[in-house]
Design an enzyme around this catalytic site. Structure first.
Site, short mmCIF file in Angstrom:
data_model
loop_
_atom_site.label_atom_id
_atom_site.label_comp_id
_atom_site.label_asym_id
_atom_site.label_seq_id
_atom_site.Cartn_x
_atom_site.Cartn_y
_atom_site.Cartn_z
N MET A 1 0.84 -1.19 0.00
CA MET A 1 0.00 0.00 0.00
C MET A 1 0.88 1.24 0.00
O MET A 1 2.03 1.23 0.41
CB MET A 1 -0.92 0.01 1.20
CG MET A 1 -1.91 -1.15 1.20
SD MET A 1 -3.03 -1.04 2.58
CE MET A 1 -3.98 -2.53 2.31
N ASP A 184 -6.36 8.95 -1.41
CA ASP A 184 -5.80 7.64 -1.09
C ASP A 184 -6.35 7.19 0.26
O ASP A 184 -5.94 7.70 1.31
CB ASP A 184 -4.27 7.73 -1.05
CG ASP A 184 -3.62 6.38 -0.92
OD1 ASP A 184 -2.77 6.03 -1.76
OD2 ASP A 184 -3.93 5.66 0.06
N ILE A 185 -7.28 6.25 0.22
CA ILE A 185 -7.99 5.82 1.43
C ILE A 185 -7.54 4.41 1.79
O ILE A 185 -7.81 3.46 1.05
CB ILE A 185 -9.51 5.87 1.21
CG1 ILE A 185 -9.93 7.25 0.70
CG2 ILE A 185 -10.26 5.53 2.49
CD1 ILE A 185 -11.38 7.35 0.29
N GLU A 186 -6.87 4.28 2.91
CA GLU A 186 -6.28 3.00 3.29
C GLU A 186 -6.52 2.70 4.77
O GLU A 186 -6.98 3.56 5.53
CB GLU A 186 -4.78 3.00 3.02
CG GLU A 186 -4.41 3.23 1.57
CD GLU A 186 -2.92 3.04 1.34
OE1 GLU A 186 -2.30 3.91 0.73
OE2 GLU A 186 -2.39 2.00 1.80
N GLY A 187 -6.16 1.50 5.17
CA GLY A 187 -6.25 1.10 6.57
C GLY A 187 -7.67 1.20 7.10
O GLY A 187 -8.63 0.88 6.41
#
Length: 536
Positions: A1, A184-187
Site C-alpha cells: 500500500m 488515497d484511502i487505506e487502513g
C-alpha cells in the site's frame, strides 16, 4: 500500500486485507502538453531505450483500438530525503506526477500538511515545492495531489467539522491550482463511514464551486485491492462517494501487497486478476445506482498502481517485465490510468543491498536500469492531469428509488423471502439472480471474499418490462378458495385465478401471492412465476 515516507523506513506488516449524464461520451485521446525542450529530451530518452523499453509501448499505440487512452501518472514521495527532483526531465521522464501525501496536521486535524511534517508554507520554503511545481508546468507537465496514504491521518478522518474540512481541501485546490485530486484511502479509513460521508460532501461542494467558475475538478479514489477485487468496504467507499454527489473520475487500485499470494507469485497475473474483478464490481455498482456503462467506459474509470520492484511482502516482486505486461494490458483494455509507487524507487539498489530482499524508499530491490519502470510507462497514450474531455458520470440521488411490481419482470426482492439457487428478482431497478439458497441478503449490498454476495447482477429493468405472469402447471382446478371452508391436505383451489394445493389442514388461511411463496405457507402453488428456476 502507498505510504508517506517522512520517517525512517518501516517494513509494514502484511495487510488484512439515476442515470448517466445524457451528454456523456467516451473521452477522446487528448494531446499531451509538452514544451519543445521537454519533448526533445524525451525523444532522446526513447531513442536510447532499445526494443525492450518504451518502443514496445509505442507499438501498442499503433495497434491498439479506440479505447487506448491510458494515462501515466507516477507517484512522487514529496517529503522523502533525498528530495526527488520531479521537475527535472533528466531525473523524471514522466510528464505528469501525483504528489504524495497531504495529511492532517498533527496539531490541527483540519489543517493540511505534507506528511505531517510541513505546512504548505513550510514545504514551499524548505522543499521549494511551489517553485518546483511551477517549473514542471512551465516545461509542459502538471501535478495532481494525493491526499491520505497508510501512514498519518487523512483530513476527512481527523477533521469532523465538514465546513473546515471543505476549506482544507479548498486551500489545496487553490494554492496548487489543481485540476485533479487523488484521495488515497487505506487502513481503517476505508471502513470509516462518517469520514467517507464528510469527504464526499466536501468534494461535492468543491466540484460545484469549480463548475460555477467554468471549470472542472476531477476526483480519483485510490483503494486497496485483492486478486478478487475490492473489499466490501472498498466498494462501499466508492458507493458512498457516488451517492454523496461526487462526480467521480475513477477508482485507482493498489495492485500490491496481497499478503497471501504464495511463495513465488506472478505479480502481473495477480494485477490483471485484481483489475478484471474491479471492472466487474464497478460495472455492477454503477448499474445498481442507475447507470449502465459499457465495458470500455468502465475500464476508462479504473487505474492501476503497482509497487515497483520489491513489495512490502517479501515474496512479492514486481519486475520490469511485469511493468511491460501491465502497459500492454492497460492499452488493450483502455485503462484510465497507470501509476506506480514510486518515482523515488525507480533505480537499482547498490552496494551491500544488491541481490537481496530490500525494502527501500529509494531503490526497487530488483534487477533494473535507472528509470526502467518510468520508461516502460512513459508512452502510454492517455491524457494529462485534469483533462476536461475525461468526463465522469454523475450519480443522482437514490433515496426515492422504488421498484414498481407492475413494471418489474420478476418478483421484487423481499427481506423475509426464502430464495433458492437460480431465482431472479428485481431490486432498485436491477435484475439479480441467486447464486445459492439465501434469505435476508440484500442483492445490492457490498461483498468481498470473506462475505460473498449470493446474488449476481443480470441487467437493468427496462422501460418495456411488465409484471411477471404466472403459468399454471395443472388444469381442471375450478373450486374457489373460501375463508369458511375447512380444507384437508391435498385439496386444490383457485385463488386470484391461480391454482394451489393444501399442504396440510387449514381454514381461513388465504393462499399467498408474495413470490416466492414460502415452504411454510399452508398452500403450495401449482404454477410457476417468471424468474423461478424449473425443478424436477
Amino acid at each position: 500500500m502507498l505510504t508517506d515516507r517522512t520517517t525512517p523506513l518501516l517494513v509494514r506488516p502484511e495487510p488484512e486485507d439515476p442515470l448517466a449524464d445524457p451528454d456523456w461520451r467516451e473521452p477522446d485521446v487528448p494531446v499531451q502538453r509538452l514544451s519543445w525542450l521537454r519533448l526533445g529530451f524525451l525523444i532522446l530518452v526513447v531513442a536510447g531505450l532499445g526494443a525492450g523499453g518504451a518502443a514496445a509501448v509505442v507499438h501498442y499505440r499503433e495497434t491498439a483500438g479506440p479505447t487506448a487512452k491510458s494515462w501515466a501518472v507516477p507517484y512522487v514521495d514529496v517529503t522523502l530525503t533525498p528530495t526527488f527532483e520531479f521537475q527535472d526531465p533528466a531525473v523524471n521522464p514522466a510528464n505528469d506526477v501525483a504528489l504524495a501525501f497531504v495529511v492532517a496536521d498533527p496539531s490541527d486535524g483540519c489543517a493540511p500538511s505534507w506528511g505531517g511534517a510541513y505546512t504548505p508554507d513550510e514545504a514551499a520554503a524548505s522543499l521549494e515545492l511551489d517553485r518546483r511545481i511551477e517549473q514542471l508546468r512551465a516545461a509542459g507537465g502538471d501535478v495532481m495531489l494525493s491526499v491520505g496514504g497508510l501512514i498519518n491521518t487523512e483530513l476527512a478522518v481527523a477533521c469532523t467539522d465538514e465546513v473546515r474540512l471543505t476549506d482544507a481541501y479548498r486551500q489545496l485546490v487553490r494554492r496548487y491550482q489543481l485540476d485533479t485530486l487523488d484521495l488515497d484511502i487505506e487502513g481503517t479509513a476505508v471502513a470509516d463511514k462518517a469520514s467517507l460521508q464528510r469527504r464526499a460532501a466536501a468534494l461535492k461542494t468543491l466540484q460545484a464551486e469549480r463548475k460555477a467558475a467554468g471549470g472542472t475538478l476531477d476526483v480519483w479514489l485510490t483503494l486497496p485491492v485483492a486478486p478478487n477485487g475490492l473489499t466490501a468496504d472498498g466498494v462501499n467507499a466508492v458507493r458512498t462517494t457516488l451517492e454523496g454527489g461526487v462526480s467521480l473520475r475513477g477508482v485507482n487500485v493498489m495492485t500490491m501487497d496481497y499478503g497471501n499470494a504464495g511463495t513465488e507469485p506472478d505479480m502481473l497475473e495477480l494485477a490483471e486478476s485484481a483489475l478484471e474483478a474491479t471492472h466487474k464490481q464497478l460495472s455492477d455498482l454503477y448499474l445498481q445506482l442507475g447507470v449502465q456503462l459499457t465495458s470500455p467506459e468502465v475500464w476508462a474509470r479504473i487505474g492501476a498502481t503497482p509497487m515497483i520492484g520489491q513489495n512490502d511482502i517479501d515474496a512479492e516482486r514486481f519486475t520490469v517485465d511485469d511493468a511491460r505486461g501491465l502497459a500492454t494490458f492497460a492499452v488493450d483494455k483502455g485503462l484510465g490510468r497507470v501509476s506506480m509507487w514510486s518515482l523515488n524507487r525507480d533505480a537499482p539498489c547498490t552496494g551491500t543491498f544488491t541481490n537481496v530482499v530490500v525494502h527501500s524508499n529509494t531503490c526497487s530491490g530488483v534487477s533494473q536500469e535507472k528509470l526502467a519502470f518510468s520508461k516502460m510507462f512513459i508512452d502510454l497514450p492517455g491524457g494529462t492531469v485534469g483533462d476536461s474531455g475525461r468526463e465522469a458520470v454523475t450519480i443522482p440521488a437514490q433515496s426515492g428509488v422504488t421498484d414498481d411490481p407492475a413494471k418489474s419482470p420478476y418478483p421484487v426482492w423481499r427481506l423475509s423471502a426464502q430464495y433458492v439457487r437460480g431465482y431472479k428478482v428485481v431490486w432498485h431497478g436491477v435484475v439479480y439472480e441467486s447464486k445459492w439458497a439465501n434469505q435476508g441478503m440484500d442483492p445490492s449490498a457490498a461483498s468481498d471474499s470473506a462475505t460473498p454476495s449470493p446474488w449476481s447482477v443480470i441487467g437493468p429493468v427496462t422501460a418495456t418490462d411488465v409484471a411477471p405472469s404466472p403459468s399454471p402447471t395443472v388444469t381442471g382446478v375450478t373450486a374457489e378458495w373460501s375463508p369458511e371452508t375447512v380444507y384437508a391436505r391435498g385439496q386444490k383451489v383457485l385463488f386470484n385465478g391461480l391454482p394451489y394445493e393444501a399442504r396440510w389442514s387449514s381454514t381461513g388461511d388465504a393462499p399467498s401471492t408474495e413470490y416466492p411463496i414460502s415452504p411454510d405457507d399452508p398452500w403450495k402453488p401449482l404454477f410457476v412465476v417468471p424468474g423461478e428456476p424449473v425443478t424436477g
